[in-house]
Design a protein around this motif. Structure first.
Motif, PDB file in Angstrom:
ATOM      1  N   GLY A  27      -4.320  43.884   4.458  1.00 13.26           N
ATOM      2  CA  GLY A  27      -4.046  43.826   6.325  1.00 13.26           C
ATOM      3  C   GLY A  27      -2.633  44.587   5.467  1.00 13.26           C
ATOM      4  O   GLY A  27      -2.637  45.635   4.801  1.00 13.26           O
ATOM      5  N   HIS A  28      -1.363  45.028   6.864  1.00 12.69           N
ATOM      6  CA  HIS A  28      -0.720  46.291   7.040  1.00 12.69           C
ATOM      7  C   HIS A  28       0.850  45.694   5.950  1.00 12.69           C
ATOM      8  O   HIS A  28       0.565  44.283   5.781  1.00 12.69           O
ATOM      9  N   VAL A  29       0.996  46.459   4.768  1.00 10.93           N
ATOM     10  CA  VAL A  29       2.304  45.873   3.804  1.00 10.93           C
ATOM     11  C   VAL A  29       3.195  46.557   3.941  1.00 10.93           C
ATOM     12  O   VAL A  29       3.054  47.933   4.469  1.00 10.93           O
ATOM     13  N   LEU A  30       3.776  45.791   4.933  1.00  8.45           N
ATOM     14  CA  LEU A  30       4.947  47.053   5.149  1.00  8.45           C
ATOM     15  C   LEU A  30       5.744  47.961   4.286  1.00  8.45           C
ATOM     16  O   LEU A  30       5.884  47.381   2.169  1.00  8.45           O
ATOM     17  N   GLN A  31       6.990  48.632   3.975  1.00  6.83           N
ATOM     18  CA  GLN A  31       7.572  49.730   3.287  1.00  6.83           C
ATOM     19  C   GLN A  31       8.701  49.717   4.266  1.00  6.83           C
ATOM     20  O   GLN A  31       8.808  49.860   4.887  1.00  6.83           O
ATOM     21  N   TRP A  32       9.447  49.909   3.171  1.00  7.85           N
ATOM     22  CA  TRP A  32      11.572  49.719   3.630  1.00  7.85           C
ATOM     23  C   TRP A  32      12.179  51.171   2.543  1.00  7.85           C
ATOM     24  O   TRP A  32      11.179  51.198   1.542  1.00  7.85           O
ATOM     25  N   ASP A  33      12.975  51.535   3.553  1.00  9.39           N
ATOM     26  CA  ASP A  33      13.365  52.558   2.559  1.00  9.39           C
ATOM     27  C   ASP A  33      15.133  52.410   3.576  1.00  9.39           C
ATOM     28  O   ASP A  33      15.920  52.718   5.094  1.00  9.39           O
ATOM     29  N   LEU A  34      16.072  51.350   2.937  1.00  9.08           N
ATOM     30  CA  LEU A  34      16.814  50.921   2.797  1.00  9.08           C
ATOM     31  C   LEU A  34      18.146  50.916   2.063  1.00  9.08           C
ATOM     32  O   LEU A  34      17.355  50.880   0.992  1.00  9.08           O
ATOM     33  N   PRO A  35      19.575  50.794   2.611  1.00  3.37           N
ATOM     34  CA  PRO A  35      20.566  50.870   1.352  1.00  3.37           C
ATOM     35  C   PRO A  35      20.626  49.310   0.582  1.00  3.37           C
ATOM     36  O   PRO A  35      21.703  49.316   0.287  1.00  3.37           O
ATOM     37  N   GLY A  36      19.753  49.086   0.224  1.00  2.00           N
ATOM     38  CA  GLY A  36      20.310  47.694  -0.725  1.00  2.00           C
ATOM     39  C   GLY A  36      18.950  46.779  -0.484  1.00  2.00           C
ATOM     40  O   GLY A  36      17.429  47.409  -0.152  1.00  2.00           O
ATOM     41  N   PRO A  37      18.966  45.622  -1.282  1.00  2.00           N
ATOM     42  CA  PRO A  37      17.767  45.126  -2.437  1.00  2.00           C
ATOM     43  C   PRO A  37      17.095  44.375  -0.799  1.00  2.00           C
ATOM     44  O   PRO A  37      17.867  43.776  -0.298  1.00  2.00           O
ATOM     45  N   VAL A  38      15.691  44.755  -1.563  1.00  2.00           N
ATOM     46  CA  VAL A  38      14.913  43.876   0.259  1.00  2.00           C
ATOM     47  C   VAL A  38      14.231  42.141  -0.839  1.00  2.00           C
ATOM     48  O   VAL A  38      13.625  42.366  -1.708  1.00  2.00           O
ATOM     49  N   VAL A  39      14.691  41.251  -0.515  1.00  2.00           N
ATOM     50  CA  VAL A  39      14.723  40.104  -0.776  1.00  2.00           C
ATOM     51  C   VAL A  39      14.916  39.157  -0.061  1.00  2.00           C
ATOM     52  O   VAL A  39      14.511  39.016   1.378  1.00  2.00           O
ATOM     53  N   ASP A  40      13.711  38.032  -0.317  1.00  2.00           N
ATOM     54  CA  ASP A  40      13.298  37.216   0.261  1.00  2.00           C
ATOM     55  C   ASP A  40      13.111  34.903  -0.503  1.00  2.00           C
ATOM     56  O   ASP A  40      13.107  35.725  -1.936  1.00  2.00           O
ATOM     57  N   LYS A  41      13.079  34.057   0.086  1.00  2.00           N
ATOM     58  CA  LYS A  41      12.818  32.942  -0.511  1.00  2.00           C
ATOM     59  C   LYS A  41      11.338  32.322   0.286  1.00  2.00           C
ATOM     60  O   LYS A  41      11.049  32.580   1.356  1.00  2.00           O
ATOM     61  N   HIS A  42      10.928  31.573  -1.271  1.00  2.00           N
ATOM     62  CA  HIS A  42       9.721  31.043   0.171  1.00  2.00           C
ATOM     63  C   HIS A  42       9.871  29.343  -0.644  1.00  2.00           C
ATOM     64  O   HIS A  42      10.292  29.005  -1.716  1.00  2.00           O
ATOM     65  N   SER A  43       9.974  28.382   0.242  1.00  2.00           N
ATOM     66  CA  SER A  43       9.614  26.884  -0.325  1.00  2.00           C
ATOM     67  C   SER A  43       8.913  26.287   0.317  1.00  2.00           C
ATOM     68  O   SER A  43       7.783  26.373   1.214  1.00  2.00           O
TER      69      SER A  43
END
Length: 421
Positions: A67-83
Motif C-alpha cells: 500500500g501507500h508508504v509515507l515519506q517525510w521532509d521534516l527538520p527533525g527525526p521521524v520516530v514512533d513506538k509500538h506496544s
C-alpha cells in the motif's frame, strides 16, 4: 511468476521465503489474486515451517509496500513506538507529545483494543470531538505543525496485512511469530520512520505471559525492523500489575493528563525510558527529557494535538468538564492485608464487562487500582468501580476481588530486558 502455489510449497518444504515470493504473496493478498484458500495455506505453512530471518524481512517489506508508504521532509527525526498491549498502558498519549516537545516528529498510526487490552484510538475517542480518521493531507499538516498526531490507519496502509490478519484468525495461525512480526511492522514502517522503539509486555496481563516468549517476539521484531532499514530496539516490560492505576477509556485519558502535568508513577517512568530510547536511536540527546515533561511543554503539545484533531482546546485545564463520568462509583472492598499477586488479564476483562475498551462506553472502568505490595482493607479498597448501574457494579466488584490475591509477593523490575539488533 504469478502463481502463489510454488511459493507456498517452498515454505511448506522448508526452503523459506525469498523477496519475489514475498512480493507475490503480499500483492496477491492486497489485490485479491491470492485466494482465501491459498492465503490460509500460506499462513499455515509459515506457522509450521517458518520463513527464516531473511524471509521475515522480505515479507515485512512486501506487506509494507503493498500500500501507500509515507515519506517525510521534516527538520527533525521521524520516530514512533509500538506496544503489544497491556492494562493501564497510556504511554502513547504521553510519549508522542513529549517527543514532539524534544524536536522529533511522531506520525503515530495506532489501533483499537485487542482482546482484554485497551486501544489507543478507543481512549482518544473518549475525548469529545477527537477525530482519529484524518485525511493524509491533514495528518501531514498536524505532524509538521505540532510535531505529533495519533490517527487510525487509512485503507491504503499495508492492505496485505488487513486481509492476512483476518485469514490468520480463521485459519488458526494467529500465534506465528513470523506473521505477528510482519503484521506489526508492515503498518508501523509504512509511516516512514527513522527510528522505532518497541514495548513488548510480559506477565499476567500480557498477550505473551512468559518472558522467554516475549523475548523471542522482541528479538524477531528488532532483527526484522533493522533488516528492513529502520533503527529499532525493544524493551521487555512488566505486566504482572497494571502500568497505571486506571483502566477504561476516559479514566485513562485522565491519568495521562495527570502524568503530563507531573504525576509520578510507573507510567511516567516507562514513558521517559521509551522516549529516551527513541531519541538515542534517532541520534538525538536524551538529556533534559524529564525536565521537558516537568516544564509543561509536553502537556502543551498534547493539548495542541487534541485541538488540531477536533477535540476541546481547554481539555488540560478542564478535563472533568469534557471527559464522561459514570453515574455510579463504588469501592471494591477487601480484607486487610497486602497485595501479593494480580491477575491483570482478569482486570481487563472486568473493564470490558463494564462496557469499556473497544465496546466504547467511555465513562466506565476502574481507577485507584491497588498495586503489588500495597496495603488494602481498613478503608483502602482494591479499586474503585465506575459503572453504568448497580448490577454492572456488583459484577465488576466480584471480578476484581477474584483478580487479587493477598499475601507475600515480589515486585519485579518495570523493564525486564532490552533487546538490540
Amino acid at each position: 511468476m504469478t502463481d502463489p502455489r510454488p511459493v507456498i510449497a517452498a515454505i511448506r518444504d522448508g526452503r523459506g521465503l525469498d523477496g519475489p515470493g514475498a512480493a507475490l504473496i503480499a500483492q496477491g493478498l492486497a489485490d485479491g489474486s491470492v485466494s482465501d484458500a491459498q492465503a490460509g495455506a500460506f499462513a499455515m505453512a509459515v506457522l509450521t515451517r517458518g520463513t527464516g530471518q531473511a524471509g521475515r524481512v522480505a515479507l515485512t517489506r512486501a506487506m509494507r509496500d503493498s500500500g501507500h508508504v509515507l515519506q517525510w521532509d521534516l527538520p527533525g527525526p521521524v520516530v514512533d513506538k509500538h506496544s503489544t498491549g497491556g492494562i493501564g498502558d497510556t504511554v502513547s498519549l504521553v510519549l508522542a507529545p513529549l517527543l514532539a516537545a524534544q524536536g522529533c516528529f511522531v506520525p503515530m498510526i495506532s489501533g483499537r483494543g485487542l482482546g482484554h487490552t485497551g486501544g489507543t484510538l478507543d481512549k482518544l475517542e473518549a475525548i469529545p470531538g477527537y477525530l482519529c480518521d484524518q485525511p493524509e493531507e491533514d495528518f501531514r499538516r498536524i505532524v509538521r505543525k505540532i510535531g505529533c498526531a495519533i490517527v487510525a490507519a487509512t485503507g491504503d496502509v499495508a492492505p496485505a496485512d488487513r486481509r492476512l490478519y483476518a485469514i490468520r484468525d480463521e485459519s488458526g495461525t494467529v500465534e506465528s511469530i513470523d506473521l505477528i512480526t510482519a503484521s506489526i511492522l508492515s503498518k508501523k514502517l509504512a509511516a516512514g520512520l527513522d527510528a522505532l522503539v518497541l514495548d513488548v509486555k510480559a506477565g499476567s496481563g500480557a498477550i505473551l505471559k512468559k518472558s522467554d516468549s516475549a523475548g523471542r517476539l522482541a528479538q524477531a521484531l528488532v532483527e526484522t525492523a533493522n533488516g528492513a532499514g529502520c533503527r529499532t530496539t525493544a524493551f521487555i516490560t512488566d505486566m504482572d500489575q497494571p502500568l497505571a492505576r486506571s483502566a477504561g477509556n476516559a479514566l485513562e485519558v485522565h491519568e495521562a493528563i495527570r502524568c503530563l502535568q507531573g504525576e509520578p508513577g510507573a507510567l511516567r517512568d516507562l514513558t521517559l525510558a521509551l522516549a529516551a530510547e527513541c531519541l538515542t536511536l534517532a541520534g538525538q540527546s536524551a538529556e533534559g527529557l524529564a525536565a521537558t515533561l516537568e516544564s509543561g511543554a509536553a502537556a502543551e503539545a498534547f493539548g495542541r494535538m487534541v485541538a488540531a484533531q477536533g477535540g476541546p482546546r481547554d481539555l488540560l485545564v478542564r478535563p472533568d468538564a469534557h471527559l464522561a463520568r459514570a453515574p455510579l462509583i463504588v469501592p471494591v472492598p477487601a480484607p486487610q492485608g497486602r497485595v501479593g499477586r494480580i491477575d491483570v488479564t482478569a482486570l481487563g476483562h472486568a473493564v470490558l464487562a463494564l462496557g469499556g475498551g473497544r465496546v466504547r462506553a467511555d465513562r466506565v472502568g476502574l481507577d485507584r487500582m491497588a498495586m503489588l505490595g500495597d496495603s488494602v482493607g481498613a478503608g483502602a479498597p482494591l479499586a474503585m468501580v465506575h459503572a453504568a448501574d448497580d448490577t454492572a457494579a456488583q459484577v465488576a466488584i466480584a471480578a476484581v476481588q477474584a483478580a487479587y490475591t493477598l499475601g507475600e509477593g515480589e515486585v519485579g523490575p518495570l523493564i525486564r530486558d532490552r533487546i538490540t539488533a
